[in-house]
Write a protein that holds these residues in place. Structure first.
Motif, PDB file in Angstrom:
ATOM      1  N   ASP A  60       0.300 -14.478  -6.434  1.00 21.72           N
ATOM      2  CA  ASP A  60       0.493 -13.795  -7.706  1.00 21.72           C
ATOM      3  C   ASP A  60       1.828 -14.211  -8.327  1.00 21.72           C
ATOM      4  O   ASP A  60       2.877 -14.073  -7.704  1.00 21.72           O
ATOM      5  N   ILE A  76      -0.176  -6.634   4.748  1.00 23.58           N
ATOM      6  CA  ILE A  76      -1.500  -7.163   4.387  1.00 23.58           C
ATOM      7  C   ILE A  76      -1.603  -7.335   2.875  1.00 23.58           C
ATOM      8  O   ILE A  76      -2.069  -8.369   2.373  1.00 23.58           O
ATOM      9  N   TRP A  77      -1.161  -6.322   2.125  1.00 20.78           N
ATOM     10  CA  TRP A  77      -1.191  -6.420   0.657  1.00 20.78           C
ATOM     11  C   TRP A  77      -0.359  -7.599   0.181  1.00 20.78           C
ATOM     12  O   TRP A  77      -0.783  -8.382  -0.662  1.00 20.78           O
ATOM     13  N   ARG A  78       0.834  -7.731   0.727  1.00 16.03           N
ATOM     14  CA  ARG A  78       1.742  -8.816   0.329  1.00 16.03           C
ATOM     15  C   ARG A  78       1.104 -10.172   0.614  1.00 16.03           C
ATOM     16  O   ARG A  78       1.145 -11.080  -0.203  1.00 16.03           O
ATOM     17  N   ASN A  79       0.476 -10.331   1.766  1.00 19.95           N
ATOM     18  CA  ASN A  79      -0.144 -11.612   2.115  1.00 19.95           C
ATOM     19  C   ASN A  79      -1.332 -11.932   1.215  1.00 19.95           C
ATOM     20  O   ASN A  79      -1.545 -13.086   0.854  1.00 19.95           O
ATOM     21  N   ARG A  80      -2.091 -10.909   0.833  1.00 19.08           N
ATOM     22  CA  ARG A  80      -3.246 -11.140  -0.044  1.00 19.08           C
ATOM     23  C   ARG A  80      -2.822 -11.506  -1.464  1.00 19.08           C
ATOM     24  O   ARG A  80      -3.588 -12.112  -2.204  1.00 19.08           O
ATOM     25  N   HIS A  81      -1.627 -11.104  -1.861  1.00 18.41           N
ATOM     26  CA  HIS A  81      -1.159 -11.352  -3.221  1.00 18.41           C
ATOM     27  C   HIS A  81      -0.026 -12.377  -3.282  1.00 18.41           C
ATOM     28  O   HIS A  81       0.703 -12.440  -4.267  1.00 18.41           O
ATOM     29  N   ALA A  82       0.099 -13.184  -2.257  1.00 19.09           N
ATOM     30  CA  ALA A  82       1.212 -14.142  -2.176  1.00 19.09           C
ATOM     31  C   ALA A  82       1.217 -15.143  -3.332  1.00 19.09           C
ATOM     32  O   ALA A  82       2.279 -15.618  -3.725  1.00 19.09           O
ATOM     33  N   ARG A 109      -0.238  -2.084   6.236  1.00 16.06           N
ATOM     34  CA  ARG A 109      -0.931  -2.188   4.939  1.00 16.06           C
ATOM     35  C   ARG A 109      -0.065  -2.900   3.909  1.00 16.06           C
ATOM     36  O   ARG A 109      -0.562  -3.673   3.094  1.00 16.06           O
TER      37      ARG A 109
END
Length: 94
Positions: A81, A73-79, A70
């Motif tokens: 930012d 996944i979070w890090r990849n979705r917010h890359a 998780r």
């Protein structure tokens, strides 16, 4: 990348690792001892440890794996930012 890889000084190379690499067409990249800052993945591991593993008491390896997934996944979705980029850039400089 062999980070802080330090075989005995008398060994020309670790033949088991060298044989495996040659057989599987893998190029070994030796980083100098105590230079983990050269390996850019270290900043990612540090962030992962901070956000997913430090001060936790997971009931099982499955739960720990789930938290790790998780986090990635979070890090990849917010890359993209900008605030996250600033934190990562600071970690890469340090």
């Amino acid at each position: 990348m062999l980070d802080s890889y330090s075989p005995p000084l008398t060994a020309k190379k670790d033949t088991r690792v060298g044989d495996w690499a040659e057989a599987d067409n893998v190029e070994l990249a030796y980083a100098p001892t105590n230079s983990s800052w050269l390996n850019r993945i270290e900043a990612r591991f540090t962030a992962l440890r901070y956000f997913a593993l430090d001060d936790t008491d997971h009931a099982s390896h499955r739960e720990q794996g789930s938290v790790t997934r998780r986090s990635v996944i979070w890090r990849n979705r917010h890359a993209a930012d900008q605030r996250l980029r600033a934190v990562v850039d600071r970690a890469n400089v340090a």
